[in-house]
Write an enzyme that holds these catalytic residues in place. Structure first.
Site, PDB file in Angstrom:
ATOM      1  N   SER A   6      -9.996 -27.260  16.421  1.00 18.74           N
ATOM      2  CA  SER A   6     -10.796 -26.595  17.438  1.00 18.74           C
ATOM      3  C   SER A   6     -10.698 -25.094  17.216  1.00 18.74           C
ATOM      4  O   SER A   6     -11.001 -24.617  16.123  1.00 18.74           O
ATOM      5  CB  SER A   6     -10.337 -27.012  18.842  1.00 18.74           C
ATOM      6  OG  SER A   6     -11.174 -26.459  19.833  1.00 18.74           O
ATOM      7  N   HIS A  33     -14.615 -28.779  16.883  1.00 25.42           N
ATOM      8  CA  HIS A  33     -15.317 -28.591  18.150  1.00 25.42           C
ATOM      9  C   HIS A  33     -16.391 -27.517  17.983  1.00 25.42           C
ATOM     10  O   HIS A  33     -16.092 -26.337  17.876  1.00 25.42           O
ATOM     11  CB  HIS A  33     -14.337 -28.167  19.248  1.00 25.42           C
ATOM     12  CG  HIS A  33     -13.401 -29.258  19.669  1.00 25.42           C
ATOM     13  ND1 HIS A  33     -12.301 -29.033  20.447  1.00 25.42           N
ATOM     14  CD2 HIS A  33     -13.406 -30.596  19.412  1.00 25.42           C
ATOM     15  CE1 HIS A  33     -11.661 -30.167  20.669  1.00 25.42           C
ATOM     16  NE2 HIS A  33     -12.311 -31.132  20.042  1.00 25.42           N
ATOM     17  N   ASP A 124      -7.253 -32.546  22.716  1.00 28.34           N
ATOM     18  CA  ASP A 124      -8.050 -33.505  21.956  1.00 28.34           C
ATOM     19  C   ASP A 124      -7.308 -33.811  20.654  1.00 28.34           C
ATOM     20  O   ASP A 124      -6.727 -32.933  20.026  1.00 28.34           O
ATOM     21  CB  ASP A 124      -9.433 -32.931  21.656  1.00 28.34           C
ATOM     22  CG  ASP A 124     -10.396 -33.984  21.096  1.00 28.34           C
ATOM     23  OD1 ASP A 124     -10.127 -35.180  21.277  1.00 28.34           O
ATOM     24  OD2 ASP A 124     -11.414 -33.594  20.494  1.00 28.34           O
TER      25      ASP A 124
END
Length: 348
Positions: A6, A33, A124
């Protein structure tokens, strides 16, 4: 080989993939992401990576020596040995998300799946690594002290029995060695568990592994969603900030996770973020409504001034009240966010 990143991920992925050898013996699937924004990640990685780099294509079979990147606003998962791109419900308030890819690979390839969590905020990838470990695979995380954003790797270390935790500089040699090691893929579940009701493999799975099958079916929108939800959790008091349906809390999982019947999934931390955004949107909408109410009342007061002074005064008073309410709300909205105070030190 599954890699998720991310915040700070572009630089980390560029360095990592640049260090992979030209004869890397596994396929590499990458999720960053990126949301709905146009992604140029495949082009950026191809500038330094010696492997064949491209965005994942629906129906493509992953091949050794290739890197496939999840496109913008689509989950990339593995079903039946092939890449499936889907705009199914967001997980952890994002699409593409890391957990769906990791979970699908765990079910598809069992012990052959190698999951890697790099730099990023929140958590995540934690549940995805748990899935990989539950199916006998290997979990690798970037050393949080080496990450631009330590949140995701730190969460994985906290909640997953990680096999390897290394700085980015040591990651490519480690992954090359792991990809070349022999594995027993007998634990892989044919069809990714989508035909779970009719397979001996499903019946032989542990409760944790069976939960993964139901979660995957919820994500793909297959089967009876009520059956899947009842198999993995119980209703909670919360509603989904994405679709406003009821959220079910998953049983026996840490960190806490929740799902709705349309497929949205949240960790507790990603739900906190999503709810904070929903509150912010609702408050700005309330401010807009108050300002429109003030304007409408003021207009009415002006129109009634000559013909009905009493009604004009009533409307003007109501407009003033709406104006004060709007000013109070705007002041609240414009206050800078401050972190909560640090907890007191433990007693000596």
């Amino acid at each position: 080989m599954l890699i998720g990143a991310s915040a700070g991920g572009v630089a980390a992925l560029t360095e990592l993939t640049a260090g992979l050898p030209k004869d890397f013996p596994a396929a590499v699937l990458v999720v960053l992401h990126i949301g709905v924004h146009r992604s140029t990640l495949a082009e950026l990685l191809s500038l330094r990576c010696p492997l064949d780099v491209a965005f994942g294509r629906h129906g493509e079979a992953p091949r050794a020596g290739t890197v496939r990147v999840a496109p913008s606003d689509e989950h990339m998962v593995l079903v039946g040995g092939r890449i499936e791109l889907t705009r199914s419900a967001k997980e952890n308030h994002t699409r593409p998300a890391i957990d769906p890819l990791f979970r699908s690979a765990a079910l598809e390839f069992g012990p052959a799946a190698i999951g890697v969590v790099l730099t990023g905020t929140l958590d995540d990838g934690t549940a995805g690594l748990q899935a990989i470990k539950a199916m006998g695979g290997t979990a690798v995380v970037q050393d949080p002290a080496d990450a631009v954003e330590p949140g995701m790797p730190a969460s994985a270390l906290r909640h997953v029995p990680v096999d390897h935790c290394v700085p980015l500089a040591a990651m490519a040699p480690l992954l090359t060695a792991l990809a070349g090691a022999p594995v027993n893929v007998a634990a892989a579940l044919t069809g990714n568990g989508t035909n779970h009701g009719r397979t001996k493999e499903y019946a032989a799975m542990s409760p944790t592994q069976q939960r993964l099958v139901h979660e995957q079916a919820l994500m793909l929108g297959t089967g009876n969603f009520t059956e899947h939800l009842r198999a993995v959790g119980q209703p909670s008091m919360f509603t989904c900030p994405e679709c406003h349906g009821g959220l079910w809390e998953l049983r026996d999982v840490v960190p806490r996770r929740l799902r709705c019947h349309t497929g949205h999934a949240f960790t507790e931390r990603s739900l906190q973020l999503a709810l904070s955004e929903s509150v912010d949107e609702a408050l700005w909408a309330a401010l807009r409504a108050l300002q429109e109410k003030e304007a409408l009342l003021a207009q009415g007061a002006n129109e009634q001034r000559g013909s009905d002074p009493a009604e004009s005064a009533r409307l003007a008073s109501a407009a003033l009240s709406a104006q004060r309410q709007a000013a109070t709300l705007r002041k609240l909205l414009q206050q800078p966010a401050r972190p909560p105070p640090a907890p007191p030190p433990p007693p000596e």
